[in-house]
Design a protein around this motif. Structure first.
Motif, PDB file in Angstrom:
ATOM      1  N   LEU A   1       1.208  -1.206   0.111  1.00  0.00           N
ATOM      2  CA  LEU A   1      -0.219   0.277   0.226  1.00  0.00           C
ATOM      3  C   LEU A   1       0.554   1.475  -0.282  1.00  0.00           C
ATOM      4  O   LEU A   1       2.052   1.538   0.663  1.00  0.00           O
ATOM      5  CB  LEU A   1      -0.866  -0.014   1.591  1.00  0.00           C
ATOM      6  CG  LEU A   1      -1.859   0.968   1.282  1.00  0.00           C
ATOM      7  CD1 LEU A   1      -3.158   0.368   0.061  1.00  0.00           C
ATOM      8  CD2 LEU A   1      -2.848   0.865   2.592  1.00  0.00           C
ATOM      9  N   ASP A   2       1.013   2.006  -0.775  1.00  0.00           N
ATOM     10  CA  ASP A   2       1.636   3.125  -0.783  1.00  0.00           C
ATOM     11  C   ASP A   2       2.884   2.630  -1.508  1.00  0.00           C
ATOM     12  O   ASP A   2       3.716   3.542  -0.157  1.00  0.00           O
ATOM     13  CB  ASP A   2       1.071   4.460   0.458  1.00  0.00           C
ATOM     14  CG  ASP A   2      -0.559   4.780   0.688  1.00  0.00           C
ATOM     15  OD1 ASP A   2      -0.790   4.762  -0.899  1.00  0.00           O
ATOM     16  OD2 ASP A   2      -0.515   5.220   1.364  1.00  0.00           O
ATOM     17  N   GLY A   3       3.203   2.012  -1.340  1.00  0.00           N
ATOM     18  CA  GLY A   3       4.654   1.855  -2.379  1.00  0.00           C
ATOM     19  C   GLY A   3       5.184   1.086  -0.739  1.00  0.00           C
ATOM     20  O   GLY A   3       6.443   1.024  -0.827  1.00  0.00           O
ATOM     21  N   LYS A   4       4.962   1.005  -0.164  1.00  0.00           N
ATOM     22  CA  LYS A   4       5.212  -0.113   1.245  1.00  0.00           C
ATOM     23  C   LYS A   4       4.763  -1.606   1.288  1.00  0.00           C
ATOM     24  O   LYS A   4       3.634  -2.115   0.728  1.00  0.00           O
ATOM     25  CB  LYS A   4       5.101   0.945   2.588  1.00  0.00           C
ATOM     26  CG  LYS A   4       5.522   2.369   2.001  1.00  0.00           C
ATOM     27  CD  LYS A   4       5.158   2.864   4.058  1.00  0.00           C
ATOM     28  CE  LYS A   4       6.225   3.981   3.523  1.00  0.00           C
ATOM     29  NZ  LYS A   4       5.614   4.366   5.222  1.00  0.00           N
ATOM     30  N   SER A   5       5.424  -2.308   1.743  1.00  0.00           N
ATOM     31  CA  SER A   5       5.182  -3.924   1.662  1.00  0.00           C
ATOM     32  C   SER A   5       5.213  -3.887   2.876  1.00  0.00           C
ATOM     33  O   SER A   5       5.825  -3.825   3.511  1.00  0.00           O
ATOM     34  CB  SER A   5       6.273  -4.768   1.177  1.00  0.00           C
ATOM     35  OG  SER A   5       6.332  -4.080  -0.684  1.00  0.00           O
ATOM     36  N   PHE A   6       4.109  -5.322   3.502  1.00  0.00           N
ATOM     37  CA  PHE A   6       4.080  -5.934   5.099  1.00  0.00           C
ATOM     38  C   PHE A   6       3.853  -7.198   4.602  1.00  0.00           C
ATOM     39  O   PHE A   6       3.304  -7.705   3.657  1.00  0.00           O
ATOM     40  CB  PHE A   6       2.972  -4.849   5.596  1.00  0.00           C
ATOM     41  CG  PHE A   6       2.924  -3.700   6.183  1.00  0.00           C
ATOM     42  CD1 PHE A   6       3.934  -2.390   6.586  1.00  0.00           C
ATOM     43  CD2 PHE A   6       2.656  -2.598   3.963  1.00  0.00           C
ATOM     44  CE1 PHE A   6       3.952  -1.033   6.290  1.00  0.00           C
ATOM     45  CE2 PHE A   6       2.268  -0.977   4.370  1.00  0.00           C
ATOM     46  CZ  PHE A   6       3.296  -0.365   5.589  1.00  0.00           C
ATOM     47  N   LEU A   7       3.482  -7.420   6.207  1.00  0.00           N
ATOM     48  CA  LEU A   7       4.306  -9.217   6.098  1.00  0.00           C
ATOM     49  C   LEU A   7       2.788  -8.708   7.209  1.00  0.00           C
ATOM     50  O   LEU A   7       3.171  -8.454   8.343  1.00  0.00           O
ATOM     51  CB  LEU A   7       4.814 -10.055   6.641  1.00  0.00           C
ATOM     52  CG  LEU A   7       5.897 -10.450   5.340  1.00  0.00           C
ATOM     53  CD1 LEU A   7       6.362 -11.212   5.772  1.00  0.00           C
ATOM     54  CD2 LEU A   7       5.283 -10.678   3.900  1.00  0.00           C
ATOM     55  N   GLY A   8       1.471  -9.693   7.280  1.00  0.00           N
ATOM     56  CA  GLY A   8       0.270  -9.328   8.022  1.00  0.00           C
ATOM     57  C   GLY A   8       0.462 -10.293   9.107  1.00  0.00           C
ATOM     58  O   GLY A   8       0.256 -11.547   8.931  1.00  0.00           O
ATOM     59  N   THR A   9       0.976  -9.672  10.746  1.00  0.00           N
ATOM     60  CA  THR A   9       0.836 -10.458  11.783  1.00  0.00           C
ATOM     61  C   THR A   9      -0.485 -10.358  11.902  1.00  0.00           C
ATOM     62  O   THR A   9      -1.634  -9.773  11.682  1.00  0.00           O
ATOM     63  CB  THR A   9       2.396 -10.000  12.404  1.00  0.00           C
ATOM     64  OG1 THR A   9       2.105  -8.380  12.850  1.00  0.00           O
ATOM     65  CG2 THR A   9       3.104 -10.070  12.202  1.00  0.00           C
ATOM     66  N   ALA A  10      -0.748 -11.652  13.097  1.00  0.00           N
ATOM     67  CA  ALA A  10      -1.754 -11.635  13.231  1.00  0.00           C
ATOM     68  C   ALA A  10      -2.986 -10.607  14.004  1.00  0.00           C
ATOM     69  O   ALA A  10      -3.500 -10.370  13.795  1.00  0.00           O
ATOM     70  CB  ALA A  10      -2.468 -12.953  14.990  1.00  0.00           C
ATOM     71  N   ASP A  11      -1.418  -9.266  14.660  1.00  0.00           N
ATOM     72  CA  ASP A  11      -2.565  -8.026  15.655  1.00  0.00           C
ATOM     73  C   ASP A  11      -2.837  -6.929  14.425  1.00  0.00           C
ATOM     74  O   ASP A  11      -2.436  -5.787  14.715  1.00  0.00           O
ATOM     75  CB  ASP A  11      -2.189  -8.098  16.510  1.00  0.00           C
ATOM     76  CG  ASP A  11      -0.246  -7.853  16.566  1.00  0.00           C
ATOM     77  OD1 ASP A  11      -0.083  -8.757  15.053  1.00  0.00           O
ATOM     78  OD2 ASP A  11       0.256  -7.510  17.441  1.00  0.00           O
ATOM     79  N   CYS A  12      -2.060  -7.575  12.919  1.00  0.00           N
ATOM     80  CA  CYS A  12      -1.994  -5.699  12.044  1.00  0.00           C
ATOM     81  C   CYS A  12      -3.488  -5.521  11.975  1.00  0.00           C
ATOM     82  O   CYS A  12      -4.732  -6.031  12.388  1.00  0.00           O
ATOM     83  CB  CYS A  12      -1.539  -6.292  11.069  1.00  0.00           C
ATOM     84  SG  CYS A  12      -2.377  -7.328   9.675  1.00  0.00           S
ATOM     85  N   ARG A  13      -3.382  -3.931  12.048  1.00  0.00           N
ATOM     86  CA  ARG A  13      -5.014  -2.922  11.595  1.00  0.00           C
ATOM     87  C   ARG A  13      -4.502  -2.776   9.767  1.00  0.00           C
ATOM     88  O   ARG A  13      -3.443  -2.504   9.360  1.00  0.00           O
ATOM     89  CB  ARG A  13      -4.920  -2.249  12.009  1.00  0.00           C
ATOM     90  CG  ARG A  13      -5.589  -2.777  13.270  1.00  0.00           C
ATOM     91  CD  ARG A  13      -5.745  -1.667  15.027  1.00  0.00           C
ATOM     92  NE  ARG A  13      -5.395  -0.358  14.072  1.00  0.00           N
ATOM     93  CZ  ARG A  13      -4.004  -0.385  15.355  1.00  0.00           C
ATOM     94  NH1 ARG A  13      -3.725  -0.822  15.945  1.00  0.00           N
ATOM     95  NH2 ARG A  13      -3.603   1.287  15.387  1.00  0.00           N
ATOM     96  N   ALA A  14      -5.353  -3.128   8.713  1.00  0.00           N
ATOM     97  CA  ALA A  14      -5.516  -3.348   7.390  1.00  0.00           C
ATOM     98  C   ALA A  14      -5.783  -1.915   6.631  1.00  0.00           C
ATOM     99  O   ALA A  14      -5.948  -1.554   5.837  1.00  0.00           O
ATOM    100  CB  ALA A  14      -5.467  -4.347   6.750  1.00  0.00           C
ATOM    101  N   GLY A  15      -6.145  -0.666   8.170  1.00  0.00           N
ATOM    102  CA  GLY A  15      -6.974  -0.076   7.553  1.00  0.00           C
ATOM    103  C   GLY A  15      -6.506   1.423   6.273  1.00  0.00           C
ATOM    104  O   GLY A  15      -6.730   1.772   5.202  1.00  0.00           O
TER     105      GLY A  15
END
Length: 517
Positions: free
Chosen positions: A113-127
């Motif tokens: 998102l917005d040129g940044k990359s993430f791995l989704g941990t269980a407590d992440c928020r994807a808003g």
């Protein structure tokens, strides 16, 4: 593949070798996230099974330790939260040594998102990108944490970018992006003390999604990767399971599965000097407990000893053939260097006695110390006898000694067009180089037939040595099309190579050559 070592003159001075590195241990951190606290992120069914299945497979391959963080863990410290992942990476950074191997496995959702990359941990928020930055495992954060781990062999396995993974937060997840790919490769490079080798094994190609395999009870990539890790035929010629060999094995199985299921998914390994990395060797009854309901391609039975295969060399004049090549080696005062090359081979002329002239153009990149250097195109003209023996080599830079040796190592030589399983033969040839002669002695054994990349091939092993003004010892395995004599795949290694003015020029050379589809 005559003349590849000649390219090395562009890279380094000919000085003393550094000491060989001691053999290390293998560790893995495995993360599986089925359920997310943010209900806008869709749940997965098999990510936990993926992580636990891979842990079992690695344990059976002799890993010193495997740490699993899974969303079904009964204790809070075992759940795949951002804090727990960071904590486990910190603990591993205090344990791992430069000679060790570190494997990071993730099964779950990935976000860009917005040129940044993430791995989704269980407590992440994807808003939003800001909320992901605060709660998910950003690739930038992962890079900083991995940078504290001194292990110089690193493998990252990502079974993410699952098909239709979000329920409400559409737009925050998509197929694998080029930004995500580049970011993960940068993560794989990070180590404070060097850059011998790393690999990133993606579940799918850029712009594509990966799938869950209902009958298999795993993500599709992990399911077939588990099968590869338990199958001796997925190993390199020396018996080790490398990132490249297991991914390519899984890839072939997934082609069959994709045709049957309609879910086309192609794993994508990005290798950076990783030919020396090994997951281990398959021992007796190593198979992880994974379902085997999906039919897999049945290989052509290997003929019994004495069976005959017509290996007919039928060169097509002026019809270029392309190969993808990778070489990994240790060089003086440089360390590990990886060459990624594309070779174009063209038969220019066939004489009445069966000898022929071959032109080879090679170009690509060299990677060392986190830097990539473009290799200029090099052209070599080689004359072969009717049995494949080297008669003469011409190349612009004059590095003939290394070229002759490398040609003997990596090119297949047949004694005739009729080979039986179990046949053995020898190649003896001599080439004049500045300062004297290079003498080559190579022994070959025809082991059997095998289906390979859509061809019926003869599998042939070789072992050889060079003496005189160029020295070296090596072993290789060739897969050669039984209808045309065309080399389909080659894998091999060379302990050392030298020639006049350059004693012990190269150590621990490993090479891979595959016909491009």
């Amino acid at each position: 593949m005559v003349r590849l070592l000649a390219l090395l003159a562009l890279l380094f001075p000919l000085v003393a070798m550094r000491p060989a590195e001691p053999e290390g241990k293998r560790y893995a951190l495995l993360i599986g996230v089925n359920d997310y606290e943010d209900t806008s992120i869709g749940s997965l069914r098999f990510a936990v099974a993926d992580a636990r299945g891979m842990s079992t497979a690695f344990q059976k391959l002799g890993f010193s330790d495997t740490v699993v963080l899974a969303s079904d863990a009964s204790e809070a410290q075992g759940k795949p939260t951002r804090a727990n992942v960071i904590d486990r990476l910190e603990q591993l950074s205090a344990i791992l040594k430069p000679e060790d191997t570190f494997v990071f496995y993730f099964s779950g959702h990935g976000f860009t998102l917005d040129g940044k990359s993430f791995l989704g941990t269980a407590d992440c928020r994807a808003g939003s990108a800001d909320s992901l930055e605060d709660t998910a495992l950003s690739v930038d954060l992962l890079k900083r944490r991995i940078g504290r781990i001194s292990a110089l062999h690193r493998v990252f396995i990502l079974d993410s970018c699952r098909n239709d993974p979000t329920a409400k937060a559409k737009g925050t997840e998509q197929g694998r992006t080029s930004d995500f790919s580049k970011a993960m490769v940068e993560v794989s490079r990070t180590a404070e003390t060097g850059e011998p080798g790393s690999a990133v094994l993606f579940a799918c190609q850029e712009g594509k999604r990966s799938y869950e395999f209902d009958k298999g009870g795993h993500g599709a990539f992990t399911y077939f990767l588990l099968k590869a890790l338990a199958d001796p035929s997925a190993a390199e010629p020396d018996g080790t399971l490398s990132p490249y060999s297991v991914t390519k094995f899984a890839q072939k199985l997934m082609e069959s599965w994709g045709l049957q299921s309609g879910n086309r998914q192609t794993p994508d390994p990005l290798i950076v000097g990783a030919l020396g990395i090994s997951f281990g060797r398959v021992t007796a009854d190593p198979s992880p407990k994974v379902p085997t309901t999906t039919p897999t391609p049945t290989p052509t039975p290997t003929p019994t000893s004495g069976a005959t295969v017509n290996l007919v060399f039928q060169p097509k004049v002026n019809s270029p053939v392309l190969y993808d090549e990778e070489l990994s080696m240790i060089l003086p005062d440089v360390g590990t260097v990886t060459l990624r090359l594309v070779q174009t081979v063209t038969i220019k002329k066939v004489m009445s006695d069966g000898s022929y002239i071959e032109s080879s153009t090679v170009q690509g990149t060299a990677e060392t110390g986190g830097k990539t250097v473009d290799m200029p195109a090099e052209v070599t003209k080689t004359t072969y006898g009717k049995h494949g023996e080297i008669i003469g080599v011409e190349e612009k830079d004059g590095s003939l000694g290394s070229s002759v040796i490398m040609g003997a190592i990596s090119d297949f030589h047949s004694p005739s067009s009729l080979i039986r399983v179990g046949d053995t033969w020898n190649l003896h040839s001599k080439a004049t180089v500045p300062g004297g002669d290079v003498v080559l002695d190579v022994a070959y054994t025809a082991e059997g037939t095998e289906e390979m990349l859509g061809y019926t091939t003869m599998r042939v092993r070789s072992a050889g040595k060079a003496s005189g003004k160029g020295k070296g010892t090596w072993s290789a395995t060739f897969w050669v099309d039984t209808k045309t004599g065309l080399e389909i795949k080659t894998r091999g290694e060379c302990k050392s190579v030298d020639y006049p003015g350059a004693p012990d020029l190269v150590k621990n050379l490993k090479f891979a050559r595959t016909l491009r589809d």
